[in-house]
Design a protein around this motif. Structure first.
Motif, short mmCIF file in Angstrom:
data_model
loop_
_atom_site.label_atom_id
_atom_site.label_comp_id
_atom_site.label_asym_id
_atom_site.label_seq_id
_atom_site.Cartn_x
_atom_site.Cartn_y
_atom_site.Cartn_z
N TYR A 111 0.83 -1.21 0.00
CA TYR A 111 0.00 0.00 0.00
C TYR A 111 0.85 1.25 0.00
O TYR A 111 1.87 1.32 0.66
CB TYR A 111 -0.89 -0.04 1.24
N ASN A 130 0.65 5.55 0.44
CA ASN A 130 -0.19 6.71 0.75
C ASN A 130 0.43 7.96 0.16
O ASN A 130 1.32 7.89 -0.68
CB ASN A 130 -0.45 6.83 2.27
N MET A 136 -10.27 4.95 -2.05
CA MET A 136 -10.13 4.12 -3.25
C MET A 136 -11.49 3.70 -3.76
O MET A 136 -12.42 3.48 -2.99
CB MET A 136 -9.33 2.85 -2.93
N SER A 196 -6.58 7.88 2.54
CA SER A 196 -6.59 7.25 1.22
C SER A 196 -8.01 6.82 0.90
O SER A 196 -8.61 6.04 1.66
CB SER A 196 -5.66 6.03 1.20
N TRP A 249 -16.32 5.25 -2.61
CA TRP A 249 -14.92 5.46 -2.25
C TRP A 249 -14.72 4.93 -0.82
O TRP A 249 -15.43 5.31 0.10
CB TRP A 249 -14.56 6.94 -2.30
N ARG A 300 -12.21 4.27 2.47
CA ARG A 300 -10.99 4.73 3.12
C ARG A 300 -10.24 3.56 3.76
O ARG A 300 -10.83 2.72 4.42
CB ARG A 300 -11.30 5.78 4.20
N GLU A 344 -7.23 5.77 -6.70
CA GLU A 344 -6.98 6.15 -5.32
C GLU A 344 -6.75 7.66 -5.26
O GLU A 344 -6.06 8.23 -6.10
CB GLU A 344 -5.75 5.43 -4.77
N LEU A 383 -7.39 -3.92 -6.97
CA LEU A 383 -7.40 -3.30 -5.66
C LEU A 383 -7.11 -4.34 -4.58
O LEU A 383 -6.42 -4.06 -3.59
CB LEU A 383 -8.75 -2.62 -5.41
N THR A 439 -5.44 10.56 -2.39
CA THR A 439 -4.86 10.68 -1.06
C THR A 439 -4.62 12.15 -0.70
O THR A 439 -4.29 12.98 -1.55
CB THR A 439 -3.53 9.92 -0.93
#
Length: 330
Positions: free
Chosen positions: A3, A5, A134, A132, A119, A121, A144, A99, A146
């Motif tokens: 991941y 950010n 997504m 973030s 979306w 988080r 994504e 994802l 951020t």
């Protein structure tokens, strides 16, 4: 964990307890208008007009995808210069990267229905100050957005990401048209306003009023890009010792707490019905007096005594009534 950010690449996702509530908006792309993504172009997911509306620099700078590390292409939009609480925005778009693989099994957190998409988080190892959001377009494509908290208030971490989400969604297949966008408070530079905008700072002390202080004639000064202001200086006549030059600055787009050079605990002082704040210290030769005019405008008087700290505020105390009397009504 793969991941990423808004500050770094390769960050881990933390579990948010499986919360699945959706807040507002619709929850999926428009039926029959599924994504047709042939390559990732994250810098095309925000127009110049949209970037300006939410308070980020355009164009963004793209970082290419790293397929081996399963990191999507990313576009970074820096915060604007002089924005008091501005933060950067990043928009990422995957191509042939799911994802599920990207978040490596982390559970979803809070959800927001924005622009025709849901979306979700996910929290980062940097804690709740990073946000973030997504959305999954298909099993091999996601986007994504951020952002981060502009200060210590972590509840604002998602403010910019959520402000940008309708714009980003409008560029995605099946996304809804973008509504008018609004930047979070502090994301844009403050616009000059108030009665000081048209005031000549040198007019706030008349030549005959300055004569008793043994100072030279007034000369205009300008602030820097990071410290926007207009000012006037009356140089001292006693070299490197004695009284310091008298500086008078007008701030028209800065909150009082953001004015530089205000050290120590201020002492309130009423002068001709106006509240001044005087900043001084027994171990400092400098004395600063501030007169707030509006929430984002004020007068700053800055001087001191380089040979006797106890006399640092003598001139400010003497000129505060004069400046107050020369001010426009407010």
């Amino acid at each position: 964990m793969r991941y990423r950010n808004s500050l770094a690449i390769g960050l881990a996702v933390l579990t948010l307890g499986g919360c699945t509530s959706v807040i507002g908006g619709t929850a999926s792309p428009v039926p029959g208008q599924g994504p047709v993504i042939t390559k990732a172009e994250p810098c095309k997911l925000l127009s110049q007009e949209q970037a300006e509306a939410i308070g980020v620099t355009f164009p963004g700078k793209e970082r290419p995808a790293d397929k081996a590390r399963k990191i999507p292409g990313t576009c970074r939009y820096p915060e604007l210069d002089d924005a008091p609480d501005g933060v950067a925005l990043e928009v990422s778009q995957s191509f042939d990267l799911s994802l599920v693989d990207y978040v490596s099994g982390a559970l979803p957190g809070e959800k927001f229905g924005i622009g025709g998409f849901t979306w979700t988080r996910y929290a980062s190892i940097f804690g709740p100050s990073h946000c973030s959001l997504m959305t999954e377009l298909d099993p091999k494509t996601f986007v994504e957005i951020t952002s981060q908290a502009p200060g210590e208030d972590v509840t604002k971490a998602c403010d910019l990401a959520k402000a940008a989400a309708p714009a980003v969604a409008s560029h995605l297949p099946g996304g809804q048209p973008s509504p008018p966008l609004t930047a979070p408070p502090g994301q844009k530079p403050i616009e000059a306003s108030g009665p000081l905008v048209t005031v000549d700072p040198c007019s706030l002390l008349k030549p005959d009023q300055v004569t008793p202080f043994n100072l030279q004639a007034a000369r205009p000064m300008n602030g820097s890009g990071r410290d926007p202001k207009n000012g006037c200086q009356w140089d001292d006549n006693d070299g490197d010792e004695g009284k310091k030059a008298l500086d008078l600055w007008l701030y028209t787009a800065t909150k009082l707490e953001d004015v530089p050079g205000l050290d120590g605990t201020p002492v309130e002082q009423m002068v001709a019905g106006k509240k001044w704040f005087v900043y001084s210290s027994p171990d400092s030769p400098i004395c600063v007096a501030m007169l707030p005019v509006t929430e984002t405008s004020s007068v700053k008087v800055d001087t001191g005594d380089l040979s006797d700290n106890a006399k640092a505020c003598e001139i400010p105390q003497a000129v505060m009534p004069l400046v107050t009397g020369n001010m426009p009504a407010f």
